[in-house]
Every structure is written in structure tokens, then in C-alpha cells.
Design a protein around this motif. Sequence first.
Motif, PDB file in Angstrom:
ATOM      1  N   LYS A  43       4.344  14.638   4.652  1.00 49.55           N
ATOM      2  CA  LYS A  43       4.843  15.759   5.461  1.00 49.55           C
ATOM      3  C   LYS A  43       6.321  16.037   5.154  1.00 49.55           C
ATOM      4  CE  LYS A  43       2.818  17.157   8.974  1.00 49.55           C
ATOM      5  NZ  LYS A  43       1.677  17.811   8.337  1.00 49.55           N
ATOM      6  N   ALA A  44       7.078  14.970   4.903  1.00 53.40           N
ATOM      7  CA  ALA A  44       8.511  15.132   4.650  1.00 53.40           C
ATOM      8  C   ALA A  44       8.804  15.619   3.227  1.00 53.40           C
ATOM      9  CB  ALA A  44       9.238  13.810   4.913  1.00 53.40           C
ATOM     10  N   HIS A  45       8.070  15.071   2.260  1.00 58.96           N
ATOM     11  CA  HIS A  45       8.414  15.333   0.855  1.00 58.96           C
ATOM     12  C   HIS A  45       7.477  16.302   0.148  1.00 58.96           C
ATOM     13  CE1 HIS A  45      10.562  11.596   1.797  1.00 58.96           C
ATOM     14  NE2 HIS A  45      11.463  12.040   0.932  1.00 58.96           N
ATOM     15  N   CYS A  46       6.300  16.527   0.712  1.00 57.09           N
ATOM     16  CA  CYS A  46       5.329  17.431   0.075  1.00 57.09           C
ATOM     17  C   CYS A  46       4.789  18.418   1.110  1.00 57.09           C
ATOM     18  CB  CYS A  46       4.168  16.632  -0.519  1.00 57.09           C
ATOM     19  SG  CYS A  46       4.653  15.357  -1.684  1.00 57.09           S
ATOM     20  N   PRO A  47       5.666  19.189   1.752  1.00 58.93           N
ATOM     21  CA  PRO A  47       5.199  20.063   2.831  1.00 58.93           C
ATOM     22  C   PRO A  47       4.252  21.162   2.345  1.00 58.93           C
ATOM     23  CG  PRO A  47       7.481  20.545   2.271  1.00 58.93           C
ATOM     24  CD  PRO A  47       7.125  19.295   1.538  1.00 58.93           C
ATOM     25  N   ASP A  48       4.228  21.434   1.040  1.00 56.09           N
ATOM     26  CA  ASP A  48       3.335  22.467   0.507  1.00 56.09           C
ATOM     27  C   ASP A  48       2.000  21.894   0.035  1.00 56.09           C
ATOM     28  OD1 ASP A  48       5.195  24.429   1.033  1.00 56.09           O
ATOM     29  OD2 ASP A  48       6.155  24.199  -0.940  1.00 56.09           O
ATOM     30  N   HIS A  49       1.810  20.609   0.190  1.00 57.07           N
ATOM     31  CA  HIS A  49       0.519  20.005  -0.168  1.00 57.07           C
ATOM     32  C   HIS A  49      -0.378  19.940   1.066  1.00 57.07           C
ATOM     33  CE1 HIS A  49       2.674  18.903  -3.800  1.00 57.07           C
ATOM     34  NE2 HIS A  49       1.534  18.498  -4.345  1.00 57.07           N
TER      35      HIS A  49
ATOM     36  N   CYS B 130      -0.918  18.601  -8.458  1.00 51.50           N
ATOM     37  CA  CYS B 130      -2.007  18.718  -7.488  1.00 51.50           C
ATOM     38  C   CYS B 130      -1.571  19.578  -6.304  1.00 51.50           C
ATOM     39  CB  CYS B 130      -2.457  17.340  -7.004  1.00 51.50           C
ATOM     40  SG  CYS B 130      -1.254  16.475  -5.992  1.00 51.50           S
ATOM     41  N   VAL B 131      -2.543  20.044  -5.554  1.00 51.25           N
ATOM     42  CA  VAL B 131      -2.237  20.843  -4.356  1.00 51.25           C
ATOM     43  C   VAL B 131      -2.633  20.120  -3.076  1.00 51.25           C
ATOM     44  CG1 VAL B 131      -2.403  23.087  -5.512  1.00 51.25           C
ATOM     45  CG2 VAL B 131      -4.473  22.056  -4.502  1.00 51.25           C
ATOM     46  N   ALA B 132      -3.303  18.965  -3.210  1.00 54.56           N
ATOM     47  CA  ALA B 132      -3.789  18.264  -2.022  1.00 54.56           C
ATOM     48  C   ALA B 132      -3.822  16.759  -2.246  1.00 54.56           C
ATOM     49  CB  ALA B 132      -5.195  18.766  -1.667  1.00 54.56           C
ATOM     50  N   TYR B 133      -3.732  16.036  -1.133  1.00 52.70           N
ATOM     51  CA  TYR B 133      -3.923  14.579  -1.141  1.00 52.70           C
ATOM     52  C   TYR B 133      -4.983  14.226  -0.101  1.00 52.70           C
ATOM     53  CZ  TYR B 133       0.127  13.983  -4.131  1.00 52.70           C
ATOM     54  OH  TYR B 133       0.983  14.032  -5.196  1.00 52.70           O
ATOM     55  N   LYS B 134      -5.776  13.217  -0.442  1.00 58.71           N
ATOM     56  CA  LYS B 134      -6.853  12.828   0.466  1.00 58.71           C
ATOM     57  C   LYS B 134      -6.882  11.308   0.640  1.00 58.71           C
ATOM     58  CE  LYS B 134     -11.250  13.016  -0.918  1.00 58.71           C
ATOM     59  NZ  LYS B 134     -11.666  11.591  -0.771  1.00 58.71           N
ATOM     60  N   PRO B 135      -6.126  10.780   1.593  1.00 59.78           N
ATOM     61  CA  PRO B 135      -6.269   9.349   1.887  1.00 59.78           C
ATOM     62  C   PRO B 135      -7.625   9.091   2.556  1.00 59.78           C
ATOM     63  CG  PRO B 135      -4.662  10.378   3.369  1.00 59.78           C
ATOM     64  CD  PRO B 135      -5.094  11.429   2.409  1.00 59.78           C
TER      65      PRO B 135
ATOM     66  N   ILE C 193       0.843  -1.201   0.000  1.00 59.25           N
ATOM     67  CA  ILE C 193       0.000   0.000   0.000  1.00 59.25           C
ATOM     68  C   ILE C 193       0.879   1.251   0.000  1.00 59.25           C
ATOM     69  CG2 ILE C 193      -1.704   1.330   1.309  1.00 59.25           C
ATOM     70  CD1 ILE C 193      -2.794  -1.310   2.419  1.00 59.25           C
ATOM     71  N   PHE C 194       1.885   1.265   0.869  1.00 57.02           N
ATOM     72  CA  PHE C 194       2.760   2.435   0.937  1.00 57.02           C
ATOM     73  C   PHE C 194       3.604   2.572  -0.337  1.00 57.02           C
ATOM     74  CE2 PHE C 194       6.906   4.335   2.022  1.00 57.02           C
ATOM     75  CZ  PHE C 194       6.459   5.640   2.193  1.00 57.02           C
ATOM     76  N   THR C 195       4.108   1.460  -0.844  1.00 56.82           N
ATOM     77  CA  THR C 195       4.912   1.507  -2.073  1.00 56.82           C
ATOM     78  C   THR C 195       4.106   2.112  -3.216  1.00 56.82           C
ATOM     79  OG1 THR C 195       6.092  -0.466  -1.353  1.00 56.82           O
ATOM     80  CG2 THR C 195       6.249   0.097  -3.688  1.00 56.82           C
ATOM     81  N   PHE C 196       2.852   1.674  -3.313  1.00 55.76           N
ATOM     82  CA  PHE C 196       1.958   2.221  -4.343  1.00 55.76           C
ATOM     83  C   PHE C 196       1.747   3.723  -4.123  1.00 55.76           C
ATOM     84  CE2 PHE C 196      -2.343   3.325  -5.780  1.00 55.76           C
ATOM     85  CZ  PHE C 196      -2.299   2.914  -7.106  1.00 55.76           C
ATOM     86  N   ASN C 197       1.397   4.092  -2.877  1.00 54.95           N
ATOM     87  CA  ASN C 197       1.134   5.508  -2.584  1.00 54.95           C
ATOM     88  C   ASN C 197       2.341   6.389  -2.895  1.00 54.95           C
ATOM     89  OD1 ASN C 197      -1.400   4.871  -1.725  1.00 54.95           O
ATOM     90  ND2 ASN C 197      -1.029   5.235   0.444  1.00 54.95           N
ATOM     91  N   LYS C 198       3.511   5.919  -2.483  1.00 50.34           N
ATOM     92  CA  LYS C 198       4.732   6.699  -2.687  1.00 50.34           C
ATOM     93  C   LYS C 198       4.964   6.962  -4.176  1.00 50.34           C
ATOM     94  CE  LYS C 198       9.713   6.370  -1.682  1.00 50.34           C
ATOM     95  NZ  LYS C 198      10.095   6.493  -3.107  1.00 50.34           N
ATOM     96  N   ALA C 199       4.768   5.925  -4.976  1.00 50.67           N
ATOM     97  CA  ALA C 199       4.967   6.084  -6.426  1.00 50.67           C
ATOM     98  C   ALA C 199       3.928   7.042  -7.013  1.00 50.67           C
ATOM     99  CB  ALA C 199       4.882   4.714  -7.110  1.00 50.67           C
ATOM    100  N   VAL C 200       2.680   6.929  -6.552  1.00 48.77           N
ATOM    101  CA  VAL C 200       1.626   7.823  -7.054  1.00 48.77           C
ATOM    102  C   VAL C 200       1.900   9.262  -6.620  1.00 48.77           C
ATOM    103  CG1 VAL C 200      -0.817   8.431  -6.812  1.00 48.77           C
ATOM    104  CG2 VAL C 200      -0.167   6.049  -7.255  1.00 48.77           C
ATOM    105  N   ILE C 201       2.311   9.437  -5.369  1.00 45.21           N
ATOM    106  CA  ILE C 201       2.601  10.787  -4.858  1.00 45.21           C
ATOM    107  C   ILE C 201       3.746  11.419  -5.654  1.00 45.21           C
ATOM    108  CG2 ILE C 201       3.510  12.057  -2.865  1.00 45.21           C
ATOM    109  CD1 ILE C 201       1.908   9.967  -1.108  1.00 45.21           C
ATOM    110  N   ASP C 202       4.846  10.672  -5.813  1.00 44.91           N
ATOM    111  CA  ASP C 202       5.991  11.202  -6.552  1.00 44.91           C
ATOM    112  C   ASP C 202       5.586  11.622  -7.966  1.00 44.91           C
ATOM    113  OD1 ASP C 202       7.579  10.733  -4.361  1.00 44.91           O
ATOM    114  OD2 ASP C 202       8.469   8.883  -5.142  1.00 44.91           O
ATOM    115  N   ALA C 203       4.713  10.828  -8.562  1.00 45.71           N
ATOM    116  CA  ALA C 203       4.342  11.085  -9.962  1.00 45.71           C
ATOM    117  C   ALA C 203       3.361  12.244 -10.116  1.00 45.71           C
ATOM    118  CB  ALA C 203       3.738   9.807 -10.569  1.00 45.71           C
ATOM    119  N   THR C 204       2.484  12.431  -9.129  1.00 43.73           N
ATOM    120  CA  THR C 204       1.395  13.406  -9.295  1.00 43.73           C
ATOM    121  C   THR C 204       1.635  14.736  -8.578  1.00 43.73           C
ATOM    122  OG1 THR C 204       0.214  12.451  -7.402  1.00 43.73           O
ATOM    123  CG2 THR C 204      -0.370  11.596  -9.591  1.00 43.73           C
TER     124      THR C 204
END
Lengths: 273, 273
Positions: free
Chosen positions: B83-89, B54-59, B39-50
Motif C-alpha cells: 500500500k505504501a510503495h505500490c499504490p498503483d498495484h 506487473c499490475v497486481a500481487y496476490k499473497p 518471509i517479509f524480507t523475501f517478499n519485499k525484495a521480490v516486490i521491489d524487483a518485479t
Amino acid sequence: MNRQQLIEQIKTKKSFLCVGLDTDLKKIPQHLLDDEDPIFTFNKAVIDATAPYCVAYKPNLAFYEAFGIKGMVAFEKTVDYLKAHCPDHFVIADAKRGDIGNTSAMYARTFFGEYDIDALTVAPYMGEDSVSPFLTYDGKWVVLLALTSNKGSHDFQLTADAGGERLFEKVLRVSRQWGDADNMMYVVGATQGKMFSDIRRIVPDHFLLVPGVGAQGGSLHEVCRYGMTDDCGLLVNSSRGIIYASQGDDFAEAAAKAAHELQQEMAAELAAR
Amino acid sequence: MNRQQLIEQIKTKKSFLCVGLDTDLKKIPQHLLDDEDPIFTFNKAVIDATAPYCVAYKPNLAFYEAFGIKGMVAFEKTVDYLKAHCPDHFVIADAKRGDIGNTSAMYARTFFGEYDIDALTVAPYMGEDSVSPFLTYDGKWVVLLALTSNKGSHDFQLTADAGGERLFEKVLRVSRQWGDADNMMYVVGATQGKMFSDIRRIVPDHFLLVPGVGAQGGSLHEVCRYGMTDDCGLLVNSSRGIIYASQGDDFAEAAAKAAHELQQEMAAELAAR
């Protein structure tokens, strides 16, 4: 657990008490904090002490989630303990979930599939497709919020439509079609007094889960007077009044005493009917 | 994150896209299942790519809870990564919580205190004291359900009172007093079309979180036409349309492409205003 089994338990034990496991590390006896899993240790002692006097347990998910992964481990251990040692007790996860269909289906899988809990509290605001995924599990129950025990219940739940029907009445009337008295219950706060008569006109046979006796000030006698049916039809919850009856070393005995007192009041109400 | 920072992000990125992380082990590329934490591996790849689009994420919590402790570990890792990699999201926990005061306070502590998430979706049925504990955290937001995107939204949310006010309108009008446009947003489904005009009459300045574009059939253009303000005032969510754009090895590139396409449509809508 099905409806008939629940009714049998109530008759056998002369109790319709549900003990709310709202376990808060800030409120449990402080000597337990040295324990490896203080939440579970506390719950186990409370369960062992109160099991003879109640027919149901209701862990409130908020209290477990608040402690992150450790809290959820304690929740799982508590559910496993109940299933192993109290197989005749009805277990309600108080989570007040409710989301669009595919998301509610995920919650249903969690609580009914993974945890194998008997019932889950669900919020009605999003309507039928947010509730129906929970009704597809055999022997499992939805406990839908109708008229809650808190002050804010007056903000929207009492709003009447053009025909005079109040929102909580519409929730009862409409949702009655989604399931039946064998797989749906409703949350009605003990603080709502005579409203129980109005509720019984719409759902004469459904079980009602009644919070608000004790710390929130509801009267058990009033609830029974207006809400009890031939099958009892009530599960009355007490959380803080039982589990925090004492914050000393004697917390388990004090919880047993508080539960026993409520059970005796309940036995009298059942006998008087 | 405060309102002004969010508006700045929207202007800088020419995007008001929120990516919904509704991560389901049954739908992610099957080769990831060999991973220690798929689950985390998938999320990390999606976050890095998108992230650029985008300006927000909603788990959505349901999807994590469904996998028990492992799911919640994946949720925590995802939040920490954001929080570590997307502090502006802006990070929204889609949990649709809401309970009596002391219980809502526990949920608030979990999501705002422990996880330090920017915003939480909350259900309004139980009224003010079920929502207000979430409004006591500086810089944190309540996203209150108003008019949802699902079919069941018609069951209760559209019920009109004697004066003709519909329930979702009453929720907007009454809850407007509990906080302000700096700490409250509302969920309004993209499937609700022209209703956005009615909503903007009651909450002209509040941000709206808009699910239902994509898989659920809502139109981005309609949403912008009736719902956009001078400050944008919209966060439009897409979950399945982005994260499952491909179920093959190229899932991350496909997610980036889908997010980029939506961002370009959004840039055009912002420019046209």
C-alpha cells in the motif's frame, strides 16, 4: 480423537452437542472489553461453563481473523486451553478451506500440524486434490461441506444432473471414495429436514456436523429422526443460542443453562432410539 | 482500485501480470532464514524487483497462516508495504473464503475493512448469501472461483445439469446477478484452454484471474486467444515460476527476469489484438 473415542464420549455424556465459539467483540458482555484479551477470557468462561454438556467445540476462524493478530492470538490460546483442560472434547476449526493441492497441504500443516486440532471444515468445489492433503494426518478429520444451512445452499447444491443426482449428493458419493467414516464427516444444515434421509442413503455411517439448530431455525427432533444412526452419527452445533444466551454478567451461567437444556433434549433423543 | 484504473495500469505497463506471493520458508534462499522476518524480507525484495513488470500481487493466505502468528505478521507487513510503495498495484488476498452470511461479513470486514485489500478470492459452493457481504464495500472486488486450474476441477465443476449447463457455467450465470463487471472477477485456470470461449459467452466483460501459467502447465497464448477482451479482461498469475526462479542469492534478479519475460509476452499479446 478417533471415531470410537468420539462415540464413547457421546454415550458417556448423553450428548452430541458441539458449542460454536463464534466470539464477536460486539456481542460479548461489554465489561469484558477492559480485559487484556477479552476474546479468550470470554471463551474460557464459556468453555468452563459448558464442558460438562458438550462433546465438541467449534471455533469459527472468521471471528478470530476479523481481529487481526490479536484475534489469532486469542484463537491459539483457546485451542491450547481446550487441549489442556478438555482433552476429551473434539475440536473442530471451522475454516471452510480448500485450494489446489500444494496450498491445501499448507492449510493441513497449519491446522493439524501446528495447532493439532481434531478436524477442519473444507469446501468441496475444487475436488479431490483440494481435499486429500487433509486426509493424510492420522487421527484427524475432514468435515466436508455437503448441504449447508443457509438460504444460498439452494443456488448450486441442489442442482440436479442429467441423471437426477443433485450436487450435494454427488459430493457425498464421490468424496466417500477419498476417505472413510473414520476420517471424514459432512456438514448438513439442520434446516434441511427430510433431506437427511436422502443423505443417509449415501453415507449411512459417516458422522454429520449439523449447524442451524437455534438461531437459524432447524429442529433437533427432525435432525435426529432422519439423521441419527446406531452410533449416533451426529454432532449438532449451536453457537449464538449458547454463547450469547445472556449478554449480561451472567453470560457463563446462561450459556451453561442453554447447553444443559440442549443436552437433555439430546439425551432423550438418544434414549428414544 | 476501480475497473478503469486497473485497465489504465494494464495499458501503461503493457502487462496484465499478477505475481503470486506464495512464500514458503522451505523454498526461499536459506541465508534469509537468519533474518528477523524472513518471509517479509523475501517478499519485499521480490516486490521491489518485479513491480515494474506487473499490475497486481496476490499473497496466498495459506502460506502465511502456516507459520501462525509470525506468518500473519509477515502478511500484514507485506500488505502495508504494498500500500505504501505500490499504490498503483492491485492487491488480491487469495483466501478462497465463503461461509454463511454473518460469517462472510466478518471475513469481508477483515480483508476489506482492516487490511484494505482490493480483492478477495471467494468459493461459490454456499451460494448468494455467502458472497454478497463481500460486495458491499465500495471499490472492492470479489474474485469468485469458477473453473479452477487443478485436476480436481473436473470432479464437480464440469457436472452438467439436465439442460446441459455445467456447474461452472451456472456459477457464472447465476453470480453475474449478484454484482457486475465493476466488482466481480472470476478464477479460470490457464489449464482450461478452449473453455475460455465458453466462459466469454457468459461473462463477456468481466475480468478473469488466471492461475496455472508456468508450474501448472497452462499456455499464455491460448488464454489470450480465447479469453482476452478489448479491455484486456485478464490478470494472469504466476507464483512459483517467478518467486522461485532462483533459490540462490540472485533470487530477486531472477524473479525480475522471469517477470520481465512474461511481461514482454503479454505486451506482444496486447499489441496483436
